[in-house]
Design a protein around this motif. Structure first.
Motif, PDB file in Angstrom:
ATOM      1  N   ASP A   5       0.978  -1.106   0.006  1.00 10.40           N
ATOM      2  CA  ASP A   5      -0.107  -0.002  -0.139  1.00 10.40           C
ATOM      3  C   ASP A   5       1.161   1.121  -0.143  1.00 10.40           C
ATOM      4  O   ASP A   5       2.004   1.231   0.726  1.00 10.40           O
ATOM      5  CB  ASP A   5      -1.037   0.027   1.117  1.00 10.40           C
ATOM      6  CG  ASP A   5      -2.168  -1.122   1.362  1.00 10.40           C
ATOM      7  OD1 ASP A   5      -2.094  -1.314   0.077  1.00 10.40           O
ATOM      8  OD2 ASP A   5      -2.288  -1.649   2.333  1.00 10.40           O
ATOM      9  N   ILE A   7       1.230   5.310   0.781  1.00  6.96           N
ATOM     10  CA  ILE A   7       0.646   6.384   1.566  1.00  6.96           C
ATOM     11  C   ILE A   7       1.557   7.546   1.163  1.00  6.96           C
ATOM     12  O   ILE A   7       2.770   7.524   0.946  1.00  6.96           O
ATOM     13  CB  ILE A   7       0.468   6.070   3.144  1.00  6.96           C
ATOM     14  CG1 ILE A   7       1.793   5.984   3.559  1.00  6.96           C
ATOM     15  CG2 ILE A   7      -0.613   4.808   3.188  1.00  6.96           C
ATOM     16  CD1 ILE A   7       1.619   6.036   5.382  1.00  6.96           C
ATOM     17  N   THR A   9       2.548  11.147   3.015  1.00  9.45           N
ATOM     18  CA  THR A   9       2.677  11.807   4.548  1.00  9.45           C
ATOM     19  C   THR A   9       2.364  13.220   4.185  1.00  9.45           C
ATOM     20  O   THR A   9       2.299  13.583   3.132  1.00  9.45           O
ATOM     21  CB  THR A   9       3.939  11.789   5.160  1.00  9.45           C
ATOM     22  OG1 THR A   9       4.880  12.446   4.300  1.00  9.45           O
ATOM     23  CG2 THR A   9       4.586  10.350   5.197  1.00  9.45           C
ATOM     24  N   ARG A  14       6.252   9.706   0.101  1.00 12.45           N
ATOM     25  CA  ARG A  14       5.478   8.620  -0.324  1.00 12.45           C
ATOM     26  C   ARG A  14       6.171   7.332   0.461  1.00 12.45           C
ATOM     27  O   ARG A  14       7.202   7.090   0.278  1.00 12.45           O
ATOM     28  CB  ARG A  14       5.716   8.455  -1.933  1.00 12.45           C
ATOM     29  CG  ARG A  14       4.626   9.455  -2.366  1.00 12.45           C
ATOM     30  CD  ARG A  14       4.798   9.407  -4.353  1.00 12.45           C
ATOM     31  NE  ARG A  14       4.584   7.919  -4.647  1.00 12.45           N
ATOM     32  CZ  ARG A  14       3.491   7.266  -4.993  1.00 12.45           C
ATOM     33  NH1 ARG A  14       2.375   8.076  -4.985  1.00 12.45           N
ATOM     34  NH2 ARG A  14       3.425   6.067  -5.329  1.00 12.45           N
TER      35      ARG A  14
END
Length: 124
Positions: A5, A7, A9, A14
């Motif tokens: 996955d 994400i 911040t 990344r």
């Protein structure tokens, strides 16, 4: 391979999030790659003659605290007189260094190491 996955911040970095088991597999693979590279480098040096193996009996003597100079001298099949002559020192002085009665100067140890075909570090 598990697809991580992704994400982002608040600062825009990344990050990939993956299961712990997958992370541990990647770490193990990286360690194996490093081990293989170290083995390959050692084998290259051994094949080129810049690295050598010594029998366990000699290594054990060094580990047991015997004079490294004496052990290497005997491994090289040199008498004390022969090594002293190659190093440019007296046989009596070499004997005192081997027995621990006297310390050799760094320059003397360098000469002995060179005469034995090893590095000073191998006598440290």
């Amino acid at each position: 391979m598990v697809k991580p996955d992704i994400i982002t911040t608040p600062s825009g970095d990344r990050l990939a999030i993956l299961p712990l088991a997958e992370y541990e597999r990647l770490v193990d693979a990286a360690e194996m790659t490093a081990d293989v590279a170290a083995y390959d480098e050692f084998h290259r040096r051994l094949s080129s003659g810049t690295e050598e193996l010594i029998p366990a009996a000699f290594a054990d003597r060094i580990i047991d605290g015997e004079s490294k100079i004496k052990v290497w001298r005997e491994f090289r099949n040199l008498s004390a007189r022969e090594l002293a002559a190659k190093a440019g020192i007296s046989a009596a002085f070499l004997s005192q260094i081997e027995s621990g009665a006297r310390d050799g100067s760094f320059d003397t140890i360098k000469k002995i190491a060179a005469a034995l075909g090893i590095t000073v570090d191998e006598l440290a």
